[in-house]
Motif scaffolding. Structure first.
Motif, PDB file in Angstrom:
ATOM      1  N   ASN A  25       0.965  -1.270  -0.039  1.00 38.18           N
ATOM      2  CA  ASN A  25       0.025   0.144  -0.019  1.00 38.18           C
ATOM      3  C   ASN A  25       0.941   1.208   0.130  1.00 38.18           C
ATOM      4  OD1 ASN A  25      -2.310   1.497  -0.078  1.00 38.18           O
ATOM      5  ND2 ASN A  25      -2.580   1.381   2.335  1.00 38.18           N
ATOM      6  N   LEU A  26       1.567   1.165  -1.249  1.00 43.52           N
ATOM      7  CA  LEU A  26       2.619   2.291  -1.010  1.00 43.52           C
ATOM      8  C   LEU A  26       2.062   3.445  -1.770  1.00 43.52           C
ATOM      9  CD1 LEU A  26       5.915   0.420  -1.999  1.00 43.52           C
ATOM     10  CD2 LEU A  26       5.410   1.447   0.367  1.00 43.52           C
ATOM     11  N   LEU A  52       3.285   9.241 -10.586  1.00 45.74           N
ATOM     12  CA  LEU A  52       3.951   7.955  -9.836  1.00 45.74           C
ATOM     13  C   LEU A  52       3.070   7.427  -8.934  1.00 45.74           C
ATOM     14  CD1 LEU A  52       6.449   6.283  -8.897  1.00 45.74           C
ATOM     15  CD2 LEU A  52       6.963   8.242  -7.183  1.00 45.74           C
ATOM     16  N   ASP A  53       1.974   7.996  -8.028  1.00 48.90           N
ATOM     17  CA  ASP A  53       1.329   7.540  -7.348  1.00 48.90           C
ATOM     18  C   ASP A  53       0.014   6.804  -7.920  1.00 48.90           C
ATOM     19  OD1 ASP A  53       2.149   8.190  -4.630  1.00 48.90           O
ATOM     20  OD2 ASP A  53       1.819  10.269  -5.121  1.00 48.90           O
ATOM     21  N   ARG A  54      -0.308   7.130  -9.054  1.00 45.64           N
ATOM     22  CA  ARG A  54      -1.139   6.137  -9.779  1.00 45.64           C
ATOM     23  C   ARG A  54      -0.535   5.001 -10.209  1.00 45.64           C
ATOM     24  NH1 ARG A  54      -5.786   3.884 -10.623  1.00 45.64           N
ATOM     25  NH2 ARG A  54      -6.190   3.231 -12.702  1.00 45.64           N
ATOM     26  N   VAL A  59       0.847  -1.123  -9.343  1.00 51.79           N
ATOM     27  CA  VAL A  59       1.792  -2.056  -8.684  1.00 51.79           C
ATOM     28  C   VAL A  59       1.233  -2.519  -7.591  1.00 51.79           C
ATOM     29  CG1 VAL A  59       4.000  -2.387  -8.076  1.00 51.79           C
ATOM     30  CG2 VAL A  59       3.579  -0.915 -10.270  1.00 51.79           C
ATOM     31  N   ASN A  60       0.697  -1.722  -6.420  1.00 51.65           N
ATOM     32  CA  ASN A  60       0.166  -2.563  -5.357  1.00 51.65           C
ATOM     33  C   ASN A  60      -0.940  -3.559  -5.619  1.00 51.65           C
ATOM     34  OD1 ASN A  60       1.860  -0.787  -3.691  1.00 51.65           O
ATOM     35  ND2 ASN A  60       0.151   0.844  -3.448  1.00 51.65           N
TER      36      ASN A  60
END
Length: 135
Positions: A25-26, A52-54, A59-60
């Protein structure tokens, strides 16, 4: 898909992955605290670093659902060089060593005192392992 085409394989910072063995959950702020080298590497590679957060969200979702283990590793028959940084927080040594033990024709190389992007931190050590493997 085409194992006859793969003569040798090098995996850096990869290991066994069991679904739900770790929960991801990064976001970019937490990743900066965990592994700033990796974060900088990803930002440099991204055509749209503001997303990046998307990307991390996607990836999470993937890592929370995937499982990679004996079923996959046992069918790899070409020579494999498994490499990891000693201090890799993304691919802990236990998971890398587990993968190494499951691949029939594997060699192991641990890069001392290196994080996940070991090739950025100590490329000469990686190359010292890679060259004889490829030759």
């Amino acid at each position: 898909m085409f194992p006859e085409e793969v003569k040798k394989l090098i995996a850096i910072g990869a290991g066994e992955w069991r679904r739900a063995c770790r929960t991801f959950n990064l976001d970019s702020a937490s990743l900066a605290q965990i592994d700033s080298h990796y974060l900088q590497q990803q930002l440099a590679l991204m055509p749209e670093p503001q997303r990046l957060d998307r990307w991390l969200y996607i990836v999470n979702q993937y890592y929370n659902a995937v499982s990679v283990g004996k079923e996959i590793f046992n069918v790899i028959h070409c020579p494999v060089l498994i490499m990891a940084g000693e201090r890799d927080e993304n691919a802990p040594l236990e998971t890398v060593i587990a993968a190494y033990k499951m691949i029939p024709n594997a060699q192991l190389s641990i890069i001392p005192n290196a994080p996940h992007p070991a090739f950025l931190v100590n490329f000469p050590a990686l190359w010292t392992s890679i060259t004889p493997f490829l030759n």
